[in-house]
Every structure is written in structure tokens, then in C-alpha cells.
Design a protein around this motif. Sequence first.
Motif, PDB file in Angstrom:
ATOM      1  N   PHE A 179       0.802  -1.217   0.000  1.00 57.03           N
ATOM      2  CA  PHE A 179       0.000   0.000   0.000  1.00 57.03           C
ATOM      3  C   PHE A 179       0.840   1.275   0.000  1.00 57.03           C
ATOM      4  O   PHE A 179       0.309   2.378  -0.028  1.00 57.03           O
ATOM      5  CB  PHE A 179      -0.904   0.038   1.237  1.00 57.03           C
ATOM      6  CG  PHE A 179      -1.763  -1.180   1.410  1.00 57.03           C
ATOM      7  CD1 PHE A 179      -2.674  -1.547   0.437  1.00 57.03           C
ATOM      8  CD2 PHE A 179      -1.655  -1.963   2.541  1.00 57.03           C
ATOM      9  CE1 PHE A 179      -3.478  -2.668   0.597  1.00 57.03           C
ATOM     10  CE2 PHE A 179      -2.448  -3.083   2.708  1.00 57.03           C
ATOM     11  CZ  PHE A 179      -3.364  -3.442   1.736  1.00 57.03           C
ATOM     12  N   LYS A 180       2.139   1.135   0.033  1.00 56.51           N
ATOM     13  CA  LYS A 180       3.053   2.258   0.226  1.00 56.51           C
ATOM     14  C   LYS A 180       2.918   3.376  -0.816  1.00 56.51           C
ATOM     15  O   LYS A 180       3.126   4.537  -0.514  1.00 56.51           O
ATOM     16  CB  LYS A 180       4.490   1.732   0.238  1.00 56.51           C
ATOM     17  CG  LYS A 180       5.510   2.736   0.670  1.00 56.51           C
ATOM     18  CD  LYS A 180       6.878   2.086   0.783  1.00 56.51           C
ATOM     19  CE  LYS A 180       7.919   3.089   1.208  1.00 56.51           C
ATOM     20  NZ  LYS A 180       9.233   2.492   1.324  1.00 56.51           N
ATOM     21  N   ASP A 181       2.533   3.046  -2.035  1.00 59.56           N
ATOM     22  CA  ASP A 181       2.489   4.034  -3.115  1.00 59.56           C
ATOM     23  C   ASP A 181       1.120   4.691  -3.304  1.00 59.56           C
ATOM     24  O   ASP A 181       0.922   5.422  -4.279  1.00 59.56           O
ATOM     25  CB  ASP A 181       2.946   3.394  -4.429  1.00 59.56           C
ATOM     26  CG  ASP A 181       4.416   2.982  -4.370  1.00 59.56           C
ATOM     27  OD1 ASP A 181       5.201   3.686  -3.701  1.00 59.56           O
ATOM     28  OD2 ASP A 181       4.769   1.953  -4.969  1.00 59.56           O
ATOM     29  N   ILE A 182       0.191   4.456  -2.404  1.00 60.99           N
ATOM     30  CA  ILE A 182      -1.119   5.098  -2.523  1.00 60.99           C
ATOM     31  C   ILE A 182      -0.966   6.577  -2.185  1.00 60.99           C
ATOM     32  O   ILE A 182      -0.507   6.930  -1.097  1.00 60.99           O
ATOM     33  CB  ILE A 182      -2.157   4.410  -1.616  1.00 60.99           C
ATOM     34  CG1 ILE A 182      -2.370   2.966  -2.084  1.00 60.99           C
ATOM     35  CG2 ILE A 182      -3.465   5.194  -1.599  1.00 60.99           C
ATOM     36  CD1 ILE A 182      -3.260   2.149  -1.184  1.00 60.99           C
ATOM     37  N   GLU A 183      -1.358   7.414  -3.120  1.00 56.95           N
ATOM     38  CA  GLU A 183      -1.156   8.861  -2.984  1.00 56.95           C
ATOM     39  C   GLU A 183      -1.825   9.412  -1.719  1.00 56.95           C
ATOM     40  O   GLU A 183      -3.003   9.174  -1.458  1.00 56.95           O
ATOM     41  CB  GLU A 183      -1.723   9.568  -4.210  1.00 56.95           C
ATOM     42  CG  GLU A 183      -1.484  11.058  -4.210  1.00 56.95           C
ATOM     43  CD  GLU A 183      -2.090  11.745  -5.420  1.00 56.95           C
ATOM     44  OE1 GLU A 183      -2.232  12.968  -5.370  1.00 56.95           O
ATOM     45  OE2 GLU A 183      -2.427  11.062  -6.401  1.00 56.95           O
ATOM     46  N   GLY A 184      -1.050  10.125  -0.932  1.00 54.72           N
ATOM     47  CA  GLY A 184      -1.570  10.798   0.250  1.00 54.72           C
ATOM     48  C   GLY A 184      -1.912   9.905   1.427  1.00 54.72           C
ATOM     49  O   GLY A 184      -2.387  10.391   2.448  1.00 54.72           O
TER      50      GLY A 184
END
Length: 107
Positions: free
Chosen positions: A51-56
Amino acid sequence: EFSGIYGVPRGGLCLAVALSHKLKINLITKPIKNSLIVDDVYETGITLNTFKDIEGAMFFVLVSKIKPTWWNTVHLYEKSEWIVFPWENTLNFQSDCNKYIKKRGLS
């Protein structure tokens, strides 16, 4: 402001429900932009890294077994300590612990 709170199944879901009520944030079924993503324990990084790259998105972990770098945690534990959370079945903790040890080749 968060667009919602997502709890990583299984242990993170219990934490997310409690935080949803307390903070009056909608519980969501999948992590989305600007969501708060929570989990009960961080040990290997495999789960939260997805989930690290989910914006914001912001991350909160109740217990971490490694020093935090990009998430927030309440408490650090030694890696070898087995933790039984209040929402877990204490009658099965030994079986769960044994499965965990076997799965990771720690025996």
C-alpha cells in the motif's frame, strides 16, 4: 482530512473500526487516495509495502517489531516476542504462534 480509514485484515480491521468510531472517519473496504491505513503489527513489511504508493495515504501501526521509517507506531517490541491482542482468541495463541514459527522457518 482522511478520505477514509482502512484496516489491514485481520488485526488491522479491529483497530480501524475502533479508530473509525473514535475519530468519526468512514471505514472503507479498500485503501484509496488520502486514506489512513492501519495495522496491528508490523514485522516483515510485506503487507504494508503493498500500500506504500497510494497517494496521500498515511500509515499507523499499533506495534512494530522493527524501527519505523515511513510509518507511525505506538510501541516497539523485540522481534522474538509473541503478542496476543485483545481481539484475538487467547485459546489459540499457542497454535497460531507455532504456525507462524513454522511458516517463517524459525524453529
